[in-house]
Design an enzyme around this catalytic site. Structure first.
Site, PDB file in Angstrom:
ATOM      1  N   LYS A  24      37.070  65.319  46.550  1.00  0.00           N
ATOM      2  CA  LYS A  24      36.891  66.500  47.412  1.00  0.00           C
ATOM      3  C   LYS A  24      36.741  66.097  48.878  1.00  0.00           C
ATOM      4  CE  LYS A  24      33.083  67.749  45.371  1.00  0.00           C
ATOM      5  NZ  LYS A  24      32.947  66.652  44.398  1.00  0.00           N
TER       6      LYS A  24
ATOM      7  N   ARG B 261      27.688  75.039  44.845  1.00  0.00           N
ATOM      8  CA  ARG B 261      27.585  74.163  43.676  1.00  0.00           C
ATOM      9  C   ARG B 261      26.936  74.874  42.510  1.00  0.00           C
ATOM     10  NH1 ARG B 261      27.665  69.083  46.188  1.00  0.00           N
ATOM     11  NH2 ARG B 261      28.031  67.414  44.700  1.00  0.00           N
TER      12      ARG B 261
ATOM     13  N   ARG C 183      33.688  53.080  45.142  1.00  0.00           N
ATOM     14  CA  ARG C 183      33.575  53.781  46.435  1.00  0.00           C
ATOM     15  C   ARG C 183      32.613  53.032  47.356  1.00  0.00           C
ATOM     16  NH1 ARG C 183      32.104  59.986  47.107  1.00  0.00           N
ATOM     17  NH2 ARG C 183      30.346  59.489  45.745  1.00  0.00           N
TER      18      ARG C 183
ATOM     19  N   ARG D 113      26.802  53.855  47.631  1.00  0.00           N
ATOM     20  CA  ARG D 113      25.751  54.868  47.767  1.00  0.00           C
ATOM     21  C   ARG D 113      24.741  54.725  46.640  1.00  0.00           C
ATOM     22  NH1 ARG D 113      28.875  60.507  48.679  1.00  0.00           N
ATOM     23  NH2 ARG D 113      27.568  61.141  46.934  1.00  0.00           N
TER      24      ARG D 113
ATOM     25  N   ARG E 167      24.927  63.066  37.250  1.00  0.00           N
ATOM     26  CA  ARG E 167      25.603  64.016  38.145  1.00  0.00           C
ATOM     27  C   ARG E 167      26.727  64.754  37.422  1.00  0.00           C
ATOM     28  NH1 ARG E 167      27.113  60.172  42.932  1.00  0.00           N
ATOM     29  NH2 ARG E 167      28.215  61.964  43.791  1.00  0.00           N
TER      30      ARG E 167
HETATM   31  P1  AP5 Z   1      35.478  61.235  47.338  1.00  0.00           P
HETATM   32  O1  AP5 Z   1      36.511  61.913  48.167  1.00  0.00           O
HETATM   33  O2  AP5 Z   1      34.346  60.572  48.044  1.00  0.00           O
HETATM   34  O3  AP5 Z   1      34.967  62.223  46.178  1.00  0.00           O
HETATM   35  P2  AP5 Z   1      34.037  63.496  46.231  1.00  0.00           P
HETATM   36  O4  AP5 Z   1      34.598  64.468  45.246  1.00  0.00           O
HETATM   37  O5  AP5 Z   1      33.837  63.953  47.638  1.00  0.00           O
HETATM   38  O6  AP5 Z   1      32.741  62.835  45.629  1.00  0.00           O
HETATM   39  P3  AP5 Z   1      31.204  62.965  46.042  1.00  0.00           P
HETATM   40  O7  AP5 Z   1      30.457  61.968  45.215  1.00  0.00           O
HETATM   41  O8  AP5 Z   1      31.016  62.872  47.526  1.00  0.00           O
HETATM   42  O9  AP5 Z   1      30.937  64.347  45.542  1.00  0.00           O
HETATM   43  P4  AP5 Z   1      29.642  64.877  45.129  1.00  0.00           P
HETATM   44  O10 AP5 Z   1      30.061  66.274  45.010  1.00  0.00           O
HETATM   45  O11 AP5 Z   1      28.970  64.341  43.948  1.00  0.00           O
HETATM   46  O12 AP5 Z   1      28.671  64.376  46.315  1.00  0.00           O
HETATM   47  P5  AP5 Z   1      28.087  65.100  47.576  1.00  0.00           P
HETATM   48  O13 AP5 Z   1      28.062  64.155  48.674  1.00  0.00           O
HETATM   49  O14 AP5 Z   1      28.734  66.435  47.782  1.00  0.00           O
HETATM   50  O15 AP5 Z   1      36.240  60.189  46.398  1.00  0.00           O
HETATM   51  C1  AP5 Z   1      35.517  59.353  45.494  1.00  0.00           C
HETATM   52  C2  AP5 Z   1      36.105  57.926  45.527  1.00  0.00           C
HETATM   53  O16 AP5 Z   1      37.410  57.963  44.969  1.00  0.00           O
HETATM   54  C3  AP5 Z   1      36.275  57.360  46.959  1.00  0.00           C
HETATM   55  O17 AP5 Z   1      36.025  55.985  46.920  1.00  0.00           O
HETATM   56  C4  AP5 Z   1      37.753  57.646  47.298  1.00  0.00           C
HETATM   57  O18 AP5 Z   1      38.251  56.694  48.228  1.00  0.00           O
HETATM   58  C5  AP5 Z   1      38.397  57.547  45.921  1.00  0.00           C
HETATM   59  N1  AP5 Z   1      39.509  58.475  45.753  1.00  0.00           N
HETATM   60  C6  AP5 Z   1      39.625  59.756  46.237  1.00  0.00           C
HETATM   61  N2  AP5 Z   1      40.798  60.301  45.864  1.00  0.00           N
HETATM   62  C7  AP5 Z   1      41.430  59.371  45.098  1.00  0.00           C
HETATM   63  C8  AP5 Z   1      42.678  59.329  44.388  1.00  0.00           C
HETATM   64  N3  AP5 Z   1      43.520  60.391  44.397  1.00  0.00           N
HETATM   65  N4  AP5 Z   1      42.983  58.199  43.712  1.00  0.00           N
HETATM   66  C9  AP5 Z   1      42.135  57.130  43.700  1.00  0.00           C
HETATM   67  N5  AP5 Z   1      40.952  57.093  44.344  1.00  0.00           N
HETATM   68  C10 AP5 Z   1      40.602  58.202  45.033  1.00  0.00           C
HETATM   69  O19 AP5 Z   1      26.603  65.411  47.074  1.00  0.00           O
HETATM   70  C11 AP5 Z   1      25.686  64.376  46.811  1.00  0.00           C
HETATM   71  C12 AP5 Z   1      24.382  64.992  46.326  1.00  0.00           C
HETATM   72  O20 AP5 Z   1      23.860  65.891  47.346  1.00  0.00           O
HETATM   73  C13 AP5 Z   1      24.482  65.866  45.074  1.00  0.00           C
HETATM   74  O21 AP5 Z   1      24.423  65.108  43.886  1.00  0.00           O
HETATM   75  C14 AP5 Z   1      23.273  66.786  45.264  1.00  0.00           C
HETATM   76  O22 AP5 Z   1      22.081  66.154  44.903  1.00  0.00           O
HETATM   77  C15 AP5 Z   1      23.245  67.022  46.766  1.00  0.00           C
HETATM   78  N6  AP5 Z   1      23.994  68.224  47.163  1.00  0.00           N
HETATM   79  C16 AP5 Z   1      25.106  68.268  47.970  1.00  0.00           C
HETATM   80  N7  AP5 Z   1      25.525  69.534  48.121  1.00  0.00           N
HETATM   81  C17 AP5 Z   1      24.675  70.317  47.398  1.00  0.00           C
HETATM   82  C18 AP5 Z   1      24.601  71.721  47.140  1.00  0.00           C
HETATM   83  N8  AP5 Z   1      25.497  72.586  47.639  1.00  0.00           N
HETATM   84  N9  AP5 Z   1      23.599  72.164  46.343  1.00  0.00           N
HETATM   85  C19 AP5 Z   1      22.677  71.332  45.825  1.00  0.00           C
HETATM   86  N10 AP5 Z   1      22.705  69.984  46.024  1.00  0.00           N
HETATM   87  C20 AP5 Z   1      23.689  69.486  46.803  1.00  0.00           C
END
Ligand code: AP5
Length: 214
Positions: free
Chosen positions: A13, A88, A127, A160, A171
């Site tokens: 994402k 979310r 990552r 991370r 998660r």
């Molecule tokens: P990446 O693009 O980083 O994936 P992502 O879907 O953004 O993953 P996140 O872990 O950031 O999502 P998340 O939703 O768990 O975390 P967030 O920061 O929002 O890609 C992942 C890896 O794959 C990278 O290394 C990339 O290079 C690689 N990649 C990408 N595309 C690829 C492809 N096509 N092929 C191969 N490799 C690829 O949230 C973290 C925490 O914050 C949550 O767990 C929660 O505790 C809190 N939080 C955040 N938002 C909320 C909310 N709205 N409500 C409550 N808690 C929240």
């Protein structure tokens, strides 16, 4: 153009949201990045959020919703935005729908980046995130030019805390329970689009650009 990115943790994402923001000239808003910035700066919000994030749990809606609504009211969001990691939960989505509805507005696209769970854990262990600007890389699929150093700002890149295998499993459970129902929610609003997130990053982006047009 108001866009929501849906998908499991690690589905890509953030990677795609950044590319969309660059191409269409709209801000990329990641609630995860907002929390991580607060953690780095040692704010009260950061301390509270960290407790949940380190356990792979969601930060409570009451902490998350206000931050997001304040952010989307800023001047740079006038022509749209791409939301990454929000909503979310169904209650978060309802608050957003209501807030937009009050000003006669709505989400235009909810893009679900579909990646099976079995691909996620290996993706997350590779990552690396920048400690300075939050840019993300992958050891194999998107490496930094110089090992361990961010291409954008020159800071160190690290695994991370919440990308350790045990936390990723938690998660994923939380995702299936609380976030996956959003797919049906946006399908009912006729704004859901699906893309295969297992393709190469550029191919995923092309599929999204085809949906968004131009
Ligand atoms: P990446 O693009 O980083 O994936 P992502 O879907 O953004 O993953 P996140 O872990 O950031 O999502 P998340 O939703 O768990 O975390 P967030 O920061 O929002 O890609 C992942 C890896 O794959 C990278 O290394 C990339 O290079 C690689 N990649 C990408 N595309 C690829 C492809 N096509 N092929 C191969 N490799 C690829 O949230 C973290 C925490 O914050 C949550 O767990 C929660 O505790 C809190 N939080 C955040 N938002 C909320 C909310 N709205 N409500 C409550 N808690 C929240």
């Amino acid at each position: 153009m108001k866009i929501i990115m849906l998908g499991a943790p690690g589905a890509g994402k953030g990677t795609q949201a950044k590319m969309i923001a660059d191409k269409y000239g709209i801000p990329h808003i990641s609630t995860g990045d907002i929390f991580r910035t607060n953690i780095k700066e040692g704010t009260k919000l950061g301390k509270e959020a960290k407790e949940y994030m380190d356990q792979g749990r969601l930060v409570p809606d009451e902490l998350t919703v206000k931050i997001l609504l304040d952010r989307v009211e800023k001047e740079d969001c006038k022509n749209g935005y791409v939301l990454d990691g929000f909503p979310r939960t169904i209650p978060q989505a309802e608050v957003l729908t209501d807030a937009l509805g009050k000003v006669g507005d709505k989400i235009d696209y909810a893009i679900n980046v579909e990646v099976p769970d079995k691909n996620i854990i290996s993706r997350m262990s590779g990552r690396r995130a920048c400690l300075g600007c939050g840019s993300t890389y992958h050891l194999e699929y998107n490496p930094t030019k110089k090992e361990g150093i961010c291409d954008s700002c020159g800071s160190e890149t690290v695994l991370r805390d919440d990308d350790k295998a045990e936390t990723v499993k938690k998660r994923l459970l939380v995702y299936h329970e609380q976030t996956h129902p959003l797919i049906e929610y946006y399908k009912k609003q006729s704004v859901l689009y699906e893309v295969d997130g297992t393709m190469d990053m550029q191919d995923v982006f092309q599929a999204i650009a085809n949906i968004l047009g131009a």
